[in-house]
Design a protein around this motif. Structure first.
Motif, PDB file in Angstrom:
ATOM      1  N   CYS A   1      21.790  -5.957 -40.194  1.00  0.00           N
ATOM      2  CA  CYS A   1      22.580  -7.056 -39.625  1.00  0.00           C
ATOM      3  C   CYS A   1      21.756  -8.339 -39.487  1.00  0.00           C
ATOM      4  CB  CYS A   1      23.129  -6.644 -38.264  1.00  0.00           C
ATOM      5  SG  CYS A   1      24.268  -7.866 -37.567  1.00  0.00           S
ATOM      6  N   HIS A   2      22.374  -9.456 -39.830  1.00  0.00           N
ATOM      7  CA  HIS A   2      21.725 -10.761 -39.721  1.00  0.00           C
ATOM      8  C   HIS A   2      22.155 -11.500 -38.463  1.00  0.00           C
ATOM      9  CE1 HIS A   2      20.184 -10.807 -43.903  1.00  0.00           C
ATOM     10  NE2 HIS A   2      21.181  -9.971 -44.071  1.00  0.00           N
ATOM     11  N   ALA A   3      23.071 -10.922 -37.692  1.00  0.00           N
ATOM     12  CA  ALA A   3      23.625 -11.634 -36.533  1.00  0.00           C
ATOM     13  C   ALA A   3      22.692 -11.629 -35.328  1.00  0.00           C
ATOM     14  CB  ALA A   3      24.975 -11.036 -36.156  1.00  0.00           C
TER      15      ALA A   3
ATOM     16  N   CYS B   1      27.014  -6.226 -36.341  1.00  0.00           N
ATOM     17  CA  CYS B   1      28.269  -6.977 -36.161  1.00  0.00           C
ATOM     18  C   CYS B   1      29.366  -6.481 -37.100  1.00  0.00           C
ATOM     19  CB  CYS B   1      28.026  -8.468 -36.377  1.00  0.00           C
ATOM     20  SG  CYS B   1      27.786  -8.950 -38.126  1.00  0.00           S
ATOM     21  N   TRP B   2      28.994  -5.889 -38.222  1.00  0.00           N
ATOM     22  CA  TRP B   2      29.898  -5.389 -39.271  1.00  0.00           C
ATOM     23  C   TRP B   2      30.735  -6.498 -39.893  1.00  0.00           C
ATOM     24  CZ3 TRP B   2      27.907  -1.186 -40.809  1.00  0.00           C
ATOM     25  CH2 TRP B   2      27.326  -0.308 -39.877  1.00  0.00           C
ATOM     26  N   ARG B   3      30.285  -7.767 -39.775  1.00  0.00           N
ATOM     27  CA  ARG B   3      30.981  -8.898 -40.408  1.00  0.00           C
ATOM     28  C   ARG B   3      30.057  -9.726 -41.305  1.00  0.00           C
ATOM     29  NH1 ARG B   3      32.482  -8.983 -35.160  1.00  0.00           N
ATOM     30  NH2 ARG B   3      31.117 -10.719 -34.716  1.00  0.00           N
ATOM     31  N   CYS B   4      28.748  -9.694 -41.032  1.00  0.00           N
ATOM     32  CA  CYS B   4      27.818 -10.529 -41.814  1.00  0.00           C
ATOM     33  C   CYS B   4      27.566  -9.902 -43.194  1.00  0.00           C
ATOM     34  CB  CYS B   4      26.503 -10.714 -41.046  1.00  0.00           C
ATOM     35  SG  CYS B   4      25.434  -9.245 -41.046  1.00  0.00           S
TER      36      CYS B   4
ATOM     37  N   CYS C   1      25.638  -6.557 -43.034  1.00  0.00           N
ATOM     38  CA  CYS C   1      26.461  -5.415 -42.595  1.00  0.00           C
ATOM     39  C   CYS C   1      27.467  -5.011 -43.671  1.00  0.00           C
ATOM     40  CB  CYS C   1      27.195  -5.758 -41.301  1.00  0.00           C
ATOM     41  SG  CYS C   1      26.150  -5.745 -39.832  1.00  0.00           S
TER      42      CYS C   1
HETATM   43 ZN   LIG Z   1      25.944  -8.002 -39.177  1.00  0.00          ZN
END
Ligand SMILES: [Zn+2]
Length: 151
Positions: free
Chosen positions: A116-118, A124-127, A130
């Motif tokens: 994850c980069h967040a 986050c499962w959106r970046c 992820c």
């Molecule tokens: Zn992420």
């Protein structure tokens, strides 16, 4: 290295030309390998090991064979100890799903890996990191232990 996040401003700048992936950090690998080289020089290590896979070099020029050959050339003219240090990338011929599959077969504790980069306490499962991770685990047919910890 929280200051590296600031470099993400380039995404909105005129230099990006719309071709820069959201996970791009200018000179990221030069910075990371520069720090690793300083440590290798100090400790007398014979190699720096990178976990780059086949998919990385398609997106990031600073994960290419050419980049690492240039970096090793810089090592050669640096210090006598660093001149002997080589960069090894044992996963460079594997795609990301192949790396996941290999890791699962070897019993790597995948719950300790991070994509994850967040910067949160949980993925986050959106970046991009992820999403790429989820796609790689899915394609490999391996259950991601971090997905089981979703909140
Ligand atoms: Zn992420």
């Amino acid at each position: 290295m929280p200051d590296l996040r600031e470099a993400g401003d380039i995404l909105d700048g005129p230099l990006s030309g719309g071709r820069v992936p959201p996970t791009y950090i200018p000179m990221k690998n030069a910075i990371f390998y520069g720090l690793a080289a300083a440590y290798a020089d100090e400790t007398g290590a014979e190699a720096i090991i990178g976990g780059h896979n086949k998919d990385d070099k398609r997106v990031f020029e600073d994960a290419s064979d050419r980049f690492f050959a240039s970096l090793e050339s810089a090592f050669r003219v640096s210090t006598p100890r660093l001149a002997k240090v080589e960069i090894r990338r044992p996963l460079k011929r594997f795609t990301k799903p192949e790396v996941v599959l290999l890791a699962a077969k070897l019993g790597v504790p995948l719950d300790l890996t991070w994509s994850c980069h967040a910067g949160g306490a949980t993925p986050c499962w959106r970046c991009e990191g992820c999403l790429g991770r989820a796609a790689a685990f899915n394609e490999a047919g391996v259950v991601d232990p971090l997905s089981l910890k979703k909140v």
